[in-house]
Each structure stands twice: as C-alpha cells, then as structure tokens.
Write a protein that holds these residues in place. Structure first.
Motif, PDB file in Angstrom:
ATOM      1  N   ARG A  25      10.656   2.712   2.065  1.00  0.00           N
ATOM      2  CA  ARG A  25       9.774   3.043   0.945  1.00  0.00           C
ATOM      3  C   ARG A  25       9.063   4.379   1.167  1.00  0.00           C
ATOM      4  NH1 ARG A  25       7.131  -0.351  -2.642  1.00  0.00           N
ATOM      5  NH2 ARG A  25       8.964  -1.671  -2.340  1.00  0.00           N
ATOM      6  N   VAL A  26       8.639   4.638   2.395  1.00  0.00           N
ATOM      7  CA  VAL A  26       7.972   5.914   2.707  1.00  0.00           C
ATOM      8  C   VAL A  26       8.915   7.093   2.450  1.00  0.00           C
ATOM      9  CG1 VAL A  26       7.037   7.328   4.568  1.00  0.00           C
ATOM     10  CG2 VAL A  26       6.351   4.926   4.363  1.00  0.00           C
ATOM     11  N   VAL A  27      10.127   7.003   2.984  1.00  0.00           N
ATOM     12  CA  VAL A  27      11.092   8.098   2.821  1.00  0.00           C
ATOM     13  C   VAL A  27      11.455   8.271   1.362  1.00  0.00           C
ATOM     14  CG1 VAL A  27      13.420   8.885   3.393  1.00  0.00           C
ATOM     15  CG2 VAL A  27      11.996   7.818   5.159  1.00  0.00           C
ATOM     16  N   ASP A  28      11.674   7.156   0.649  1.00  0.00           N
ATOM     17  CA  ASP A  28      12.057   7.222  -0.760  1.00  0.00           C
ATOM     18  C   ASP A  28      10.966   7.882  -1.597  1.00  0.00           C
ATOM     19  OD1 ASP A  28      13.932   6.347  -2.946  1.00  0.00           O
ATOM     20  OD2 ASP A  28      12.130   5.281  -3.581  1.00  0.00           O
TER      21      ASP A  28
ATOM     22  N   ARG B 224      -0.689  10.207   6.354  1.00  0.00           N
ATOM     23  CA  ARG B 224      -0.894   8.782   6.600  1.00  0.00           C
ATOM     24  C   ARG B 224       0.428   8.029   6.550  1.00  0.00           C
ATOM     25  NH1 ARG B 224      -1.379   4.156   4.055  1.00  0.00           N
ATOM     26  NH2 ARG B 224      -0.950   5.087   2.023  1.00  0.00           N
ATOM     27  N   LEU B 225       1.297   8.392   5.582  1.00  0.00           N
ATOM     28  CA  LEU B 225       2.576   7.702   5.477  1.00  0.00           C
ATOM     29  C   LEU B 225       3.504   8.062   6.634  1.00  0.00           C
ATOM     30  CD1 LEU B 225       3.300   7.841   1.638  1.00  0.00           C
ATOM     31  CD2 LEU B 225       2.300   5.994   2.992  1.00  0.00           C
TER      32      LEU B 225
ATOM     33  N   ARG C 116       0.829  -1.213   0.000  1.00  0.00           N
ATOM     34  CA  ARG C 116       0.000   0.000   0.000  1.00  0.00           C
ATOM     35  C   ARG C 116       0.859   1.258   0.000  1.00  0.00           C
ATOM     36  NH1 ARG C 116      -3.521  -3.178   3.307  1.00  0.00           N
ATOM     37  NH2 ARG C 116      -2.372  -2.548   5.170  1.00  0.00           N
ATOM     38  N   VAL C 117       1.966   1.225   0.767  1.00  0.00           N
ATOM     39  CA  VAL C 117       2.869   2.385   0.819  1.00  0.00           C
ATOM     40  C   VAL C 117       3.453   2.681  -0.553  1.00  0.00           C
ATOM     41  CG1 VAL C 117       5.122   3.135   1.674  1.00  0.00           C
ATOM     42  CG2 VAL C 117       3.434   2.212   3.260  1.00  0.00           C
TER      43      VAL C 117
ATOM     44  N   ASP D 267      -1.275   7.068  -3.659  1.00  0.00           N
ATOM     45  CA  ASP D 267      -0.923   8.439  -4.054  1.00  0.00           C
ATOM     46  C   ASP D 267      -0.497   9.231  -2.823  1.00  0.00           C
ATOM     47  OD1 ASP D 267      -1.560   7.902  -6.675  1.00  0.00           O
ATOM     48  OD2 ASP D 267      -3.652   8.550  -6.438  1.00  0.00           O
ATOM     49  N   ILE D 268       0.502  10.110  -3.011  1.00  0.00           N
ATOM     50  CA  ILE D 268       0.984  10.927  -1.900  1.00  0.00           C
ATOM     51  C   ILE D 268       0.228  12.252  -1.886  1.00  0.00           C
ATOM     52  CG2 ILE D 268       2.968  12.213  -1.012  1.00  0.00           C
ATOM     53  CD1 ILE D 268       4.774  10.021  -1.900  1.00  0.00           C
ATOM     54  N   GLN D 269      -0.356  12.555  -0.742  1.00  0.00           N
ATOM     55  CA  GLN D 269      -1.063  13.822  -0.544  1.00  0.00           C
ATOM     56  C   GLN D 269      -0.256  14.648   0.459  1.00  0.00           C
ATOM     57  OE1 GLN D 269      -3.732  14.583  -2.336  1.00  0.00           O
ATOM     58  NE2 GLN D 269      -3.753  12.538  -3.295  1.00  0.00           N
TER      59      GLN D 269
END
Length: 653
Positions: A622-625, A542-543, A494-495, A499-501
């Motif tokens: 993955r979140v940071v990248d 959320r991330l 999911r990460v 889509d990143i908001q």
C-alpha cells in the motif's frame, strides 16, 4: 517525370511511333532495334520500364526477358509487345516474368496507359497536376490553344476526336478538359456525359467550347455536365482566366480507380479462325487489347495467369465447350465477376435462356452486327464499373460504421470502467473506515480481557490448579495475538487514509535506525547489515519508516535460523529506472507464491517458527502503491528473499 522507357523492337515504324507517344506522355524513350542494343541501354540507364518485342533479329524476346529477370532486375516492369497471337506464347512470357503482354496491332493509347500503370504513375503522376486535354477536330485551333496554354505554364495533351479524347483522358488523367461541342463521331456534350459516368474521371473539370451562336447551346452544355461554357471566338486570355478559376474551385482528390476508357483487355474464345480474326480486328479498332483463344482449354489457362476486362465466349465448341467453360469461369472466385457475353450462331430463344442460366451476363447472336457487339461490350464493362464503385462505397460506409461502433463501444466501456472504479474506490474507503473503527473499538475489550486475566492470576493464582493457570496463559496469549493483528490492521488503514507529504528522504538512515532498534530489542543476535550510503528518494518520511519497519523487520525475523545472517539495503539500475531493494539470506520462499505475498493474512511459514500478523507486506504494498511505484519479490526456499520496489518522483518535484 523523365522516367526512362527502353523500347526494343526491330521495326523502325513501331519504335518511332512508341517513342513519340511516350515522349508526349512525359517519358524519356530509349529506342533499341536489337537485343544487343537493349542490353547496352539497360547497363547504362536506370530504366523504369521495358517495352519488349518477342521477335528480334538477334534474340528471342522471351529469352531476353528471362535474362533480364536473372540479372537481378526482378522489379523492373516489362511489357511484352508482339504479333504472336498464340495464347501459349503469351502464357510462356507471363510465366517467365513479363508484367503484361500486348498483341500487335496495338492501340497506342492503350500501351501508354498500361505503361503508366506499370510504373506506378496513374493518377498520381506529375503531369496530371498541370495538364490540360484539348479535344478539337481543328488542328489549327488545337495548335493555337496549345501555344497559349503552354505559355501559361500548362502541359497540353490533345485529341482530334471524342473517342480518342476519352482514351487520352483515361491514360493521362488531366487536370482539366477543353472539348469542342461539334466533333466527328462522339460530340462534345456526349464526351462530357461519358466522363461524368466514369468513376475515375467524373471529377475532372470540363469546359465545352463552341462556335455555335445558338442561345440554347450553353444550357445544353451545362445539362450535359460541363463546368463552364465558352464561345471559341472569345479571346484566349478569357479561356485562361476561366480555366484558372475552375481549377481553383477543385477540392476533391483524384479518384484512384480504373477508368472505363482506360486500357481494357478482352478475351475472345471461338473455334472459328475466320470469325475470331474478324472479331479481333473490330475490337482492336476500338482501342482494346484482344487475346484470341481457339478453345475453352486455352481460355481457362490464360485466365489463370492474366486478367481480362470482358470475355466473349462461343457457345458451341469442340472439347471443353462454351457451356462447360462458362460454368468453370463463374465457379472461380478470381474471375467470376468478369463480364461474360455468350456468342452463338443458334438464333433461338432456348439457346439464349440456356446461356444466361449458365451464368453469362449477356447473349449475342453471331448474326448480329458488330456495332451491336461493341455497344454490348461497353455496356457490360460500364455495368461492372458501377458495381465495383457501389461495392467500394458500401465497404467505405460499412468501415465507417464499424469504426463508429467501435468508438461508441470504447466510450461506453470507458464510462462503465470509470463508474466501477469510482464505486470500488468508495467501497474501499467505506471498508477502510469501518475496519479502522472496528479495530479501534476492539482494543478496549481486549485490554479488559487481558487485565482480568492478570488479576485472576495475581489474586487467585495460588488457589488455581496448574491446568487453570495454563488456561489463563492461553487467554492472555490470544489477546496479545489479537492486539498485534488489530495494530497491523490499524497501521494498514492509516497508510491508506493518510495524506502523503513528499520530500527528500534519506532511506539509508531510516534503514539503519530500524536495524538498531531491532538489535536493541534482541542484543544477543549477531546480524550483519550492509546499507548503501546516501540513498535519497522523493517520498513521505513517515510512510518510508513504515515500509522499512516491515521489510527490515521481516529480514531480521526470517534470518533467525541462518548460519551467518546478513541484510542488504541498496539500489540498482534496471531499464533506465532506479530500483531499491532489501535482501536477506534467510528462510526465503517458493516463487510459486510470489504474487500472494502482498495479500493480507498470507503466511508461507510456520507461525511457531516465524510469528507475525500477515499484514506487514500488504502494508508495504500500500505504501509503494500510494507513491505511484511498483513492488515485487524474488526468492528461493532456504536461500533468502529480496524485495524490490520503485518510487518515482512526484510531478511537482
């Protein structure tokens, strides 16, 4: 220009001759008759060049040179000028630090040309931008044309013969040349043809002037390579207009190459003083600087310290003879390409063939007229210039081809890399989609296995032996473990897919909330939390929650055996960037495995002591990248761990 040239010579005639020549070339001459005067001039003036005689009434010129070099003027060019003909004297001066050495009697154009090279003017000097060379045997016409050109803002150089004009052109690189068609010796058309054959001068615009009424004169002038043709009886305003038009049409930059008619030095080697003296006089009359060596040994020693443009070598000499000298010269990478003409009194076919086999470029009998020798010398130096020009052209073409090849290779590599990146991204997306689907589909069977295990225990537990109940407990434990792994993989997927908001997120509040939830699930533990207030980032809320769930959760887990567990969340500045961190004083890890921490399913601790899925740090990475940041870890076994990460703002923020 106005570069100062200190001229040191006890001869008034030489001083005046050199001063007039340097002044006409745009320098500021400072004549000195003694070494003492020279010391005073060098103390007062910032000189660009010193022309220094070897024999002075109150000093040895070579010792004065040593004095100049010892006083810190190590970069001041010094041109030695002397009647001393001994090669050893020349070598002595050059070894002490002279930049060049010219023998007397000298050619004035040669001296000025070498001076220009030593002070670094060459074709780049200020004079060349506006100078015009007038070659005409009529002093009256030269004076009239000089007044007209100077009135129009040009600097004017002049020469009375074609030979002198070629040397002046080589020394000064004028912007244009006006040459009379009828001249004593080399005529105007021949002058232009020679200029067009010279790499350094061929782009110089040339105007042929003539008083001839012959209608074919213009065709002959243009055929010789002239840019324009004018009759001498035309008004001088027309000459100015035509000259200005020609200069406007010039687009090519001046060639930074040595001119065939520029300063040339010839080394003559012969054991006969009479022939050597006669040869030196003939060549000096052609404007060459001539070095006279009486043996092969002297020639080899001189070539080791001073360059020459041509070598005349006697075939038969005592000591190191002509054959051995020629062989040693042609074996040396430094001087092997210098044209070498063998001289011999043995006028036979076998001697000529032997000389050429030794590597000589030409062969001349001493019984030949000196006119033949002069022509052969010019031909060899012209051949050398053509070879150098062709080599430079080849090198330029090869360099261009190499650059083009490198550019093509770079484009092909970039295209291949882009294709591979695109293919890899597509495969990753397919793998993530597959992993998500498979993980999601595995949940139902696992729930069934766990449910039936519970049913067996509830309905038939009393009938089962202790070993049977233990087996069912192991089944349930395995399903719970599998469920945790599936949840971790689904979270990782999911990460990577969501889509990143972006927005302003207070990560201090998120860290505290995660900590409170952990404390609520394990109220008996006492852990200190130190969080820096009001840490805000431009990120997906959320991330960020996923990131701190894992980082703070790991810190909570790995401090379970610490005496006074503590978790810190904060930020610091490193090299102008904000770096965020989560630090603990728990189990830590060996830095040798730091790069593997963020790979899925990597475990550095015993699962019984610190249970987990091995997917959490991969999810954090993955979140940071996905935010365009970077994450790394530092730690030591038994002394805790710290995770550092950056979160650069988006381009739109």
């Amino acid at each position: 220009m106005n570069e100062a040239v200190v001229i040191v010579d006890d001869s008034l005639t030489v001083r005046m001759d050199l001063a007039d020549a340097f002044r006409a070339a745009g320098f500021r001459p400072i004549p000195c008759a003694t070494g003492e005067e020279a010391r005073g001039a060098l103390a007062r003036e910032k000189a660009s060049l010193v022309v220094l005689d070897v024999l002075l009434p109150d000093a040895d010129g070579v010792e004065l040179l040593r004095e100049i070099r010892s006083t810190g003027s190590s970069t001041l060019p010094v041109l030695m000028l002397s009647t001393e003909a001994d090669v050893k004297d020349r070598i002595r001066a050059l070894q002490i630090g002279a930049d060049d050495y010219v023998g007397k009697p000298y050619d004035i154009n040669y001296v000025v040309a070498r001076a220009r090279e030593l002070v670094g003017q060459g074709a780049q000097g200020e004079l060349t931008k506006t100078s015009v060379l007038v070659i005409d045997d009529s002093a009256t016409f030269r004076a009239e044309l000089r007044r007209t050109l100077e009135g129009a803002g040009y600097s004017v150089l002049d020469a009375a013969t074609g030979e002198d004009g070629l040397h002046v052109a080589a020394a000064n690189r004028p912007a244009a040349i006006l040459v009379d068609g009828l001249l004593p010796g080399v005529d105007g058309a021949a002058v232009i043809r020679r200029i067009r054959l010279d790499e350094a001068l061929r782009q110089t615009p040339c105007v042929l002037l003539t008083g001839d009424d012959d209608h074919g004169a213009e065709l002959r002038a243009l055929d010789a390579g002239a840019d324009a043709f004018m009759r001498k009886d035309e008004h001088l305003d027309v000459v100015l207009a035509r000259l200005a038009a020609i200069l406007r049409a010039v687009t090519a930059a001046p060639m930074d190459a040595a001119s065939l008619f520029g300063p040339k030095r010839i080394l003559a080697v012969d054991d006969s003083p009479t022939y050597l003296h006669e040869l030196g006089e003939i060549l000096r009359s052609e404007g060459y600087d001539v070095v006279l060596a009486r043996s092969g040994e002297e020639a080899i020693e001189l070539l080791s310290i001073q360059t020459v443009d041509c070598i005349l070598l006697d075939l038969v000499m005592p000591g190191l003879g002509g054959k051995a000298t020629c062989q040693r010269i042609k074996d040396s990478p430094v001087v092997r390409d210098v044209p070498l003409i063998m001289l011999t009194s043995l006028d036979d076919r076998e001697s000529m063939i032997e000389g050429l086999k030794l590597g000589a470029d030409d062969y001349i009998s001493k019984s030949s007229e000196f006119e033949v020798l002069k022509v052969r010398v010019r031909a060899q130096m012209r051949r050398k210039q053509f070879e150098d020009e062709h080599r430079r052209v080849r090198e330029t073409l090869l360099h261009s081809e190499l650059l083009a090849t490198q550019e093509r290779a770079a484009r092909e590599i970039a295209d291949a890399r882009a294709a591979l990146v695109g293919e890899l991204q597509r495969k990753n997306e397919e793998l993530e989609a597959f992993s998500y689907a498979v993980s999601h589909d595995l949940r139902a069977p696992l729930r069934g296995i766990d449910g039936f295990s519970v049913a067996l225990l509830e309905e038939y537990g009393e009938l089962l032996e202790e070993r049977g109940r233990g087996y069912l407990d192991h089944v349930r434990s395995g399903t719970h473990r599998m469920a945790e792994l599936i949840d971790g993989l689904l979270e990782l997927s999911r990460v990577g897919r969501a889509d990143i908001q972006r927005g302003r997120v207070n990560i201090s509040e998120i860290a505290r909330k995660v900590f409170e939830e952990l404390k609520g699930r394990d109220p008996n533990r006492s852990v200190d939390l130190v969080v820096e207030d009001d840490l805000k980032v431009d990120a997906d809320r959320r991330l960020m929650r996923v990131l701190f769930d894992n980082l703070v959760g790991n810190a909570w887990k790995f401090t379970s055996k610490a005496a006074a567990p503590c978790i810190q969340v904060g930020a610091e500045q490193r090299e102008g960037a904000t770096v965020y961190f989560v630090r603990d004083n728990g189990a830590g890890f060996d830095m040798a495995y730091a790069e593997k921490l963020f790979t899925p399913f990597q475990r550095l601790h015993n699962a019984a002591d610190f249970p987990g899925t091995g997917v959490g740090l991969a999810t954090v990475h993955r979140v940071v990248d996905r935010h365009g940041g970077r994450i790394w870890a530092e730690g030591a076994v038994g002394r805790g761990a710290a995770f550092f990460f950056t979160l650069p703002p988006s381009a739109a923020s």
